[in-house]
Scaffold this active site. Structure first.
Site, PDB file in Angstrom:
ATOM      1  N   LYS A 116       0.811  -1.212   0.000  1.00 33.96           N
ATOM      2  CA  LYS A 116       0.000   0.000   0.000  1.00 33.96           C
ATOM      3  C   LYS A 116       0.852   1.273   0.000  1.00 33.96           C
ATOM      4  CE  LYS A 116      -3.910  -2.336   0.410  1.00 33.96           C
ATOM      5  NZ  LYS A 116      -3.425  -3.709   0.503  1.00 33.96           N
ATOM      6  N   GLY A 164      -9.275  -7.006   2.657  1.00 37.50           N
ATOM      7  CA  GLY A 164     -10.419  -7.610   3.321  1.00 37.50           C
ATOM      8  C   GLY A 164     -10.672  -7.094   4.721  1.00 37.50           C
ATOM      9  N   LYS A 201      -4.677   9.940   6.860  1.00 41.64           N
ATOM     10  CA  LYS A 201      -5.725  10.749   7.464  1.00 41.64           C
ATOM     11  C   LYS A 201      -7.052  10.046   7.225  1.00 41.64           C
ATOM     12  CE  LYS A 201      -7.439  14.581   9.294  1.00 41.64           C
ATOM     13  NZ  LYS A 201      -7.154  14.972  10.680  1.00 41.64           N
ATOM     14  N   TYR A 202      -7.889   9.962   8.249  1.00 39.07           N
ATOM     15  CA  TYR A 202      -9.172   9.280   8.107  1.00 39.07           C
ATOM     16  C   TYR A 202     -10.222  10.254   7.596  1.00 39.07           C
ATOM     17  CZ  TYR A 202     -13.359   6.597   9.200  1.00 39.07           C
ATOM     18  OH  TYR A 202     -14.553   5.934   9.105  1.00 39.07           O
ATOM     19  N   ASN A 290      -6.554  -3.102  -6.378  1.00 44.54           N
ATOM     20  CA  ASN A 290      -6.657  -4.556  -6.227  1.00 44.54           C
ATOM     21  C   ASN A 290      -6.226  -5.204  -7.532  1.00 44.54           C
ATOM     22  OD1 ASN A 290      -7.690  -5.084  -3.530  1.00 44.54           O
ATOM     23  ND2 ASN A 290      -9.449  -3.900  -4.188  1.00 44.54           N
ATOM     24  N   ARG A 292      -6.458  -8.046  -9.037  1.00 50.75           N
ATOM     25  CA  ARG A 292      -7.142  -9.334  -9.248  1.00 50.75           C
ATOM     26  C   ARG A 292      -8.586  -9.042  -9.632  1.00 50.75           C
ATOM     27  NH1 ARG A 292     -10.214  -8.860  -4.759  1.00 50.75           N
ATOM     28  NH2 ARG A 292      -9.242  -8.055  -2.870  1.00 50.75           N
TER      29      ARG A 292
END
Length: 451
Positions: A116, A164, A201-202, A290, A292
């Site tokens: 990430k 996930g 940061k959220y 992602n 996949r």
């Protein structure tokens, strides 16, 4: 042209891949653990090979046994679906060394985008908007807290190798940072064998919007519209839909063009997903890619008419994309509900066991992806998702009504499921109005339970 493909997975996604191969005239090889000997994917495939005992580490995650099975069956390629080895660069590299085609991107790209922190830096270099966060890997709570104190709370701690919902924790203030960081890091080590973390940061009450992309070996990249995946519980998606009610035609093009640029910046090939957070001011930020096929690829297939698994296989065989961006058309509205073997009344605890009665709904615009059959025993050792219900209609309102009807007809007896919980979400006035965010489940059902 591939003559035979080995499916390195189980459950509904293995069945999905087998069916795609059948339509293309390609032979299939299923692999299975001892507990999956009678599973549907082993019965539908042309061949089936046991690769070990029930624990995933001894079977579906055992690279050497899967490679050996592929060589023994003389299969040309491996499709790993999602989960298990689908984003494992070491496995992809092993396939390459054994002259087996991995149906997906290269090991280098998986390494770049699977980590990430590195993915964020790749996007920053390409001028893709990202949520403010750490540029370098974080390995200790002390190191992470210093950064979090600088950018301000709330923040979200994430495992660099995560997915996930594992290895993720929201931290509201500095007092709880160390505990939340250490908890997320331990979870990351247990799930992925990696203690590398990063911090962002959220963004409060965002929508989770992802764009499906396809890229061939010749530099052609297209996006197939967005999926709104905002209905989540503990970062696990429950309901996905396409298109998003929150996105205008203008914003769709802007986000879609950005997704294509992101895929090109990564040097991407095959099917993948560019994931964004969208705030209330229509600002969007890249969060991850992602590498996949996604669980929710079905809603994109439904509104575009494009078989994504077959496209994956064609790209892996060296074919160029057979359509351009201008030829992609989004028709109507599609919704997917994930059906899990769990008990919502008991804190969503897993509910494995034998299926004693089963009725699958049908009708116009209804699709059920599952590996269930009457008499099948849902094992306790794997993911709890046992079916996906997908509906399609001309509008979101009609699609919601159709999904409610379908869930009301769906019968699974012998175990507990979340069907009634899904029905409750669909009946919620805010959901029906499109007033949703990634905090919808936690806020709505916490408030309801306190009344």
């Amino acid at each position: 042209m591939f003559k035979k493909i080995l499916i390195a997975n189980r459950g509904e996604i293995a069945v999905r891949i087998i069916r795609a191969c059948r339509e293309m005239g390609i032979g299939t090889v299923a692999v299975y653990s001892t507990v999956d000997k009678e599973a549907l994917h082993t019965q539908l495939a042309d061949e089936a090979i046991c690769i070990g005992p029930a624990p995933a580490k001894d079977s579906y995650l055992n690279m050497e046994r899967i490679i050996s099975a592929c060589i023994a069956a003389k299969a040309d390629a491996i499709h790993a679906g999602f989960g298990f080895l689908s984003e494992n660069s070491k496995f992809v590299d092993m396939c390459s060394k054994c002259n087996i085609v991995f149906i997906g991107p290269s090991a280098d790209v998986i390494n770049k985008m699977g980590n990430k922190a590195e993915a964020r830096n790749t996007m920053i270099t390409a001028n893709i908007p990202v949520v403010p966060g750490t540029k370098e890997p974080v390995y200790s709570a002390k190191q992470g807290k210093k950064f979090a104190d600088e950018i301000g709370y709330p923040v979200i701690v994430k495992a660099s190798s995560g997915g996930g919902g594992k290895g993720m924790r929201i931290v509201e203030n500095k007092e709880e940072f160390e505990h939340q960081f250490n908890t997320a890091q331990i979870e990351s080590v247990n799930a992925f064998g990696d203690d590398t973390m990063y911090i962002e940061k959220y963004v409060r009450n965002p929508r989770h919007i992802e764009f499906q992309i396809l890229a061939d070996k010749y530099g052609n990249v297209v996006q197939l519209g967005e999926r709104d995946c905002s209905i989540q519980r503990h970062h696990q998606k429950l309901i996905e839909e396409s298109p998003s009610i929150a996105i205008s035609k203008k914003l769709r093009k802007k986000m879609g063009d950005t997704a294509v640029r992101a895929a090109k910046a990564a040097g991407y090939e095959n099917a993948g997903t560019i994931e964004f957070l969208l705030d209330k001011d229509e600002k969007f930020y890249f969060i991850e890619m992602n590498t996949r096929i996604q669980v929710e690829h079905t809603v994109t297939e439904t509104i575009t008419g494009i078989d994504l698994v077959q496209e994956q296989i064609k790209i892996a065989m060296g074919e160029a994309l057979s359509f351009t961006q201008e030829e992609v058309c989004l028709d109507g509205h599609s919704i997917e509900c994930r059906i899990n073997a769990e008990n919502p009344a008991n804190n969503f605890s897993p509910s494995p066991g034998k299926i004693t009665n089963l009725h699958l709904p049908g009708g116009k615009g209804v699709r059920i992806d599952t590996a269930l059959f009457c008499g099948y025993t849902v094992p306790a050792v794997y993911d709890s998702m046992i079916a996906k219900v997908i509906v399609h209609d001309s509008s979101r309102e009609k699609a919601i009504n159709k999904m409610r009807s379908v869930l009301g007809e769906f019968i699974i007896e012998g175990i507990c499921t979340n069907i009634d919980f899904q029905y409750e979400i669909l009946n919620n006035i805010d959901f029906r109005a499109g007033n949703i965010s990634t905090d919808f489940i936690s806020q709505t059902f916490r408030e309801n339970s306190s009344n």
